[in-house]
Scaffold this active site. Structure first.
Site, PDB file in Angstrom:
ATOM      1  N   ASN A 281       0.820  -1.200   0.000  1.00  0.00           N
ATOM      2  CA  ASN A 281       0.000   0.000   0.000  1.00  0.00           C
ATOM      3  C   ASN A 281       0.861   1.260   0.000  1.00  0.00           C
ATOM      4  OD1 ASN A 281      -1.861   2.028   0.448  1.00  0.00           O
ATOM      5  ND2 ASN A 281      -3.069   0.839   1.903  1.00  0.00           N
ATOM      6  N   ASP A 282       1.482   1.556   1.142  1.00  0.00           N
ATOM      7  CA  ASP A 282       2.240   2.809   1.249  1.00  0.00           C
ATOM      8  C   ASP A 282       3.383   2.906   0.235  1.00  0.00           C
ATOM      9  OD1 ASP A 282       0.647   3.723   3.304  1.00  0.00           O
ATOM     10  OD2 ASP A 282       1.878   2.756   4.844  1.00  0.00           O
TER      11      ASP A 282
END
Lengths: 465, 94
Positions: A391-392
């Site tokens: 995600n990040d």
């Protein structure tokens, strides 16, 4: 120099050379396997000749105790090391590392309780005390790091005004250390007090650090243990310990810096501020409609692409989906002639290189796996990108949004691929708590579900084409 | 004893060696390498053996004994997990 003394010293020399060459060989995938064998040979040689070390006092019971202790520690570690899951590797390394720190502290204690540490001059005494402090902090700190990653409940606690307590304990450790350094006739009480303070310090310093930062801490403790071993090597006049310990201290420090850089965090930031502290306020993020598709449609799209770049994250490993993913990729390569590459962010997994280990476990050859620097220029030319459980590390806000907590962190430019598919459990945010604009992108399709199930469905989808 | 400037020189040269060794390592090997360097400081075992080998009285012997147990755990555990990880690295040509 007597025969045995010469043999011991010569063997230590050979062992030190083997350690350095072994570590060097571990720096390239081709020779890495070989490297650990070389270092292992050095360790066996050094250990065996130590039974004839001139400082050893005679006595059957003494030798019996040494062999018994090696058997207990060695067999226990052998069994746990063979059994541990690859996903649990970071905390296992932390545990073994803590044991090394504890051993360095134990050496310092024996030399201090016997008074021997006071017979070699102030410089050596200072190193003995410093080694004891660092070793004990590394020991208790690594145990806490292990407990946090392993999720051991009884180890969880939080203290009010933690930074004040930490400061007091740290100051007390330094003062007691200085008193021991200047003492003519050291008391058993003071030495024991130093041990108690430094063990507590390791626990207190490590406890407030969040799980996501733990790899950096483990790496830091690894370097510190190396230093402690080197310092005790000076106390015992043992060159093998001095050289191996110092090499690890320097290599480990650099590795720690590289890791922190990959996570866009500074060491002091990791140690003195928890990531979770500022997270209380929900960061405002991009909003919009996520477009979701079925696994079958995604499979069809991949089958008709020329090139696909896969970005695996820790979510992939948690779901144990790497084997299913590799089956799917092999089908793509063989039956549909798709050029598939894997792109790995420096902090994918729980420490740098962890994801590579997890993919290697599934049988993915390492020449299909690329670093961030190597692959980022290829995303604009890729027909498709597939993000699984990450995600990040693919959030474009790190490039564009100065107000974002992850601004400045190097990311994989997945959003530049022609089509982006994201496999994700739900609509939540990554551990930084930041919403990800990638998921709302014009060219992004979401495949919701458990990574392992989706990978199975992808492979099934290919067969239906 | 290894003291004074000779000690300092040894420390400095070994530190540079460690720095240089890791500087050229691809990120894919960072985890095994951290584990491998963790194994190398398992050399603390020889020091722990010597400490236990010349300890006197119950407490020193007990601490020395614990030290050898811990050090052996560091060395053996570090070796086993590093070897397991590195064994899995192969190319598509193999």
């Amino acid at each position: 120099m007597g025969f045995w003394d010469f043999t011991v010293q010569a063997s230590y020399f050979v062992a030190a050379v083997l350690f350095i060459l072994g570590l060097k060989r571990m720096g390239s995938p081709k020779t890495a396997r070989n490297g650990i064998l070389w270092a292992g040979a050095g360790m066996v040689l050094a250990t065996v000749v130590t039974f004839w070390h001139p400082s050893m006092e005679a006595g059957f019971f003494r030798y019996f105790l040494i062999v018994l202790a090696i058997a207990i520690g060695g067999i226990g570690a052998w069994i746990s090391g063979k059994r541990v899951q690859m996903t649990a590797m970071p905390q296992m390394v932390a545990l073994y590392n803590g044991m090394g720190g504890g051993a360095a502290a134990a050496i310092a204690l024996v030399e201090m309780y016997s008074g021997a540490a006071w017979t070699h001059g102030t410089g050596v005494l200072a190193l003995a005390i410093l080694g004891a402090i660092i070793g004990a902090v590394s020991f208790s700190g690594s145990l806490i790091a292990w407990g946090k990653l392993e999720g051991v409940d009884w180890m969880k606690f939080s203290l009010p005004k933690a930074h004040i307590i930490n400061g007091v304990v740290a100051a007390a450790s330094v003062i007691v250390g200085l008193m021991l350094l200047t003492a003519d006739d050291p008391s058993v009480f003071m030495i024991t007090l130093l041990l108690a303070l430094t063990l507590a310090l390791g626990v207190l310093v490590t406890n407030p650090i969040g799980g996501a930062d733990m790899p950096v801490v483990i790496s830091l403790y690894n370097a510190l243990t190396g230093l402690a071993v080197a310092f005790e090597g000076f106390v015992l006049s043992n060159p093998a310990m001095i050289i191996a310990g110092t090499v690890v201290g320097a290599a480990g420090s650099l590795l720690t810096l590289l890791m922190a850089k990959g996570m866009n965090r500074s060491i002091s930031n990791v140690l003195f501020a928890g990531f979770g502290v500022e997270d209380g306020a929900q960061a405002e993020g991009p909003e919009g409609e996520m477009k979701s598709v079925e696994a079958f449609d995604a499979a069809a799209s991949f089958a008709y692409s020329d090139s696909l770049i896969i970005v695996p994250g820790y979510g992939l490993a948690v779901a144990q989906a790497q084997h299913k993913l590799w089956e799917f990729v092999q089908a793509l390569q063989k039956e549909h002639d798709v050029d598939v590459k894997f792109a790995i962010h420096p902090v994918a997994g729980r420490m740098p290189g962890h994801m590579n280990v997890l993919l290697a476990e599934a049988g993915v050859p390492y020449d299909l796996i690329f670093d961030l620097e190597e692959i980022n220029s290829e995303f604009p030319n890729a027909d498709a990108a597939l993000v699984i459980g990450a995600n990040d590390v693919v959030n474009p806000a790190a490039r564009t949004d100065e107000s974002s907590p992850i601004y400045g962190m190097p990311i994989l430019d997945v959003d530049k691929a022609r089509e982006v598919y994201v496999i994700k459990r739900g609509k939540g945010t990554g551990f930084s708590g930041v919403q990800n604009g990638l998921f709302f992108g014009e060219n992004t399709r979401m495949v919701f579900g458990d990574a392992k199930q989706v990978c199975t469905d992808l492979a099934a989808g290919l067969k239906q084409l | 004893m290894i003291t004074g400037f000779v000690a300092l020189y040894i420390f400095m040269l070994a530190a540079f060696t460690g720095y240089e060794i890791i500087g050229r390592v691809p990120a894919i090997l960072h985890t095994p390498l951290m584990s491998g360097s963790n194994f190398v400081h398992g050399i603390v075992l020889v020091g722990a053996m010597v400490a236990l080998g010349h300890s006197h009285g119950f407490w020193q012997t007990l601490i020395g004994f614990i030290g050898v147990v811990l050090a052996a755990g560091n060395a053996v555990g570090g070796y086993v997990v590093t070897e397991r990880m590195l064994e899995m690295f192969k190319t598509s040509k193999d």
